[in-house]
Design an enzyme around this catalytic site. Sequence first.
Site, PDB file in Angstrom:
ATOM      1  N   LEU A 117      -6.809   7.749  -1.306  1.00 23.82           N
ATOM      2  CA  LEU A 117      -6.906   6.314  -1.047  1.00 23.82           C
ATOM      3  C   LEU A 117      -7.895   6.099   0.087  1.00 23.82           C
ATOM      4  O   LEU A 117      -7.823   6.781   1.118  1.00 23.82           O
ATOM      5  CB  LEU A 117      -5.546   5.732  -0.644  1.00 23.82           C
ATOM      6  CG  LEU A 117      -4.538   5.452  -1.758  1.00 23.82           C
ATOM      7  CD1 LEU A 117      -3.154   5.226  -1.166  1.00 23.82           C
ATOM      8  CD2 LEU A 117      -4.960   4.236  -2.562  1.00 23.82           C
ATOM      9  N   SER A 118      -8.817   5.169  -0.078  1.00 18.63           N
ATOM     10  CA  SER A 118      -9.733   4.833   1.003  1.00 18.63           C
ATOM     11  C   SER A 118      -9.006   4.035   2.074  1.00 18.63           C
ATOM     12  O   SER A 118      -7.897   3.529   1.860  1.00 18.63           O
ATOM     13  CB  SER A 118     -10.918   4.024   0.467  1.00 18.63           C
ATOM     14  OG  SER A 118     -11.715   4.811  -0.403  1.00 18.63           O
ATOM     15  N   ALA A 119      -9.629   3.909   3.234  1.00 14.23           N
ATOM     16  CA  ALA A 119      -9.041   3.140   4.331  1.00 14.23           C
ATOM     17  C   ALA A 119      -8.935   1.666   3.936  1.00 14.23           C
ATOM     18  O   ALA A 119      -9.779   1.149   3.194  1.00 14.23           O
ATOM     19  CB  ALA A 119      -9.892   3.289   5.587  1.00 14.23           C
TER      20      ALA A 119
ATOM     21  N   ARG B 154       0.824  -1.211   0.000  1.00 12.25           N
ATOM     22  CA  ARG B 154       0.000   0.000   0.000  1.00 12.25           C
ATOM     23  C   ARG B 154       0.860   1.265   0.000  1.00 12.25           C
ATOM     24  O   ARG B 154       0.502   2.282  -0.617  1.00 12.25           O
ATOM     25  CB  ARG B 154      -0.916  -0.021   1.230  1.00 12.25           C
ATOM     26  CG  ARG B 154      -1.844   1.191   1.373  1.00 12.25           C
ATOM     27  CD  ARG B 154      -2.766   0.998   2.572  1.00 12.25           C
ATOM     28  NE  ARG B 154      -3.448   2.231   2.944  1.00 12.25           N
ATOM     29  CZ  ARG B 154      -4.613   2.641   2.454  1.00 12.25           C
ATOM     30  NH1 ARG B 154      -5.224   1.918   1.530  1.00 12.25           N
ATOM     31  NH2 ARG B 154      -5.174   3.763   2.868  1.00 12.25           N
TER      32      ARG B 154
END
Length: 398
Positions: free
Chosen positions: A63-65, A38
């Site tokens: 970026l989402s969690a 990530r």
Amino acid sequence: MGGAVSAGEDNDELIDNLKEAHYIRSELVERAFRAIDRADYYLEEYRDSAYKDLAWRHGNLHLSAPCIYSEVMEALDLQPGLSFLNLGSGTGYLSTMVGLILGPFGVNHGVELHADVVDYAYEKLDHFIKTSDSFDKFEFCEPTFVVGNCLEIPPESRQYDRVYSGAGVQKEYENYMKNLLKVGGILVLPLEEKLTKITRTGQSSWETKKIIAVTFAPLVQPKQNVNGRPRSVPLREVSSPKNALQDLSRIAIRHTLRQPIAMGEGHTKRRVSFPGARAMHRYGPRFERRRFCRRFYRQCVNSVVLHDSMIPTAMDDCNYPGGVEEEEEEVEEEEERGCRRVREDLPEEDEEGCGTEEEKSKSGCARVEPPVNILREKILRLPLPEPLKMYLLYYREK
């Protein structure tokens, strides 16, 4: 949105935490998450925050969690060969993970509103293909990204097996999103502050399931048309490119060379002959565990004096209707039990091996580290011109 799981020191620890919290529930999704770091999708100065379960935004980049992406990947129920459309594809992180599951004969499209984000996504995709150790372990469906507003996709465009929206969808656009799906397809989207899974069960029938509460920025409304002509997103049609035969040849060669790696050198693929065997993946974690135990057991039997009862007896014949495969399964289980007994009998200081380095070399218990990239070595040994080898390697430098 995020913070549901504790932060990790690295990508693997983050995935471990997501598994423990049951956000990641399938082996297929876990492999995809572990294959892509990530942090590689963060700007360098923000990498320290990559393994927190938090969303990240910088300018147009977002970026989402991790917990959200985990739920999305599980809900999409991805399979090789499917078509996927990512609305608001952003950095390309999710699309790249999806591509690892779709394989070379899938379709992987992304639509992103901002041109600078599409450039960033292609930069990260190129970095993954050229440098990631994981790339050669998968058959990859490379994503393609276009600039545009996802609400301006022409009605005559193709439909997809799987669709995901990375922005909150207003209720008035729900039917628009549904029509992007094929019958049997799955749509995952934030709808009315809930991550929602919609399955198209027929031409005009749907099943809806709410997953978790989420907060997403809403979809950006389309701008006014220019000169009365509607804008449209130029989604790439699935057609044969000029070098289709060349690309297919590369896929076939890499697939063929990869098979012995996945099955273990010297093993040939046999037809599984006992009921339920197809449901058990013989080359997954369970098989790897058994293979290690068999090797450990056989090596240590030669170097440690064992009581007769600790050595499994050979079977005279196979009385099971399944034939050789059932006999082999029983022998594997017996050897695994023997392996555990051997390990229990070993002195405490030998728990991680078979004694000192000198004893290991005498008894043959020293573990041989496999090559870093077996597929690469096989390609480099092929009797082919160097430019063709580099093409088969996707011009990777390592």
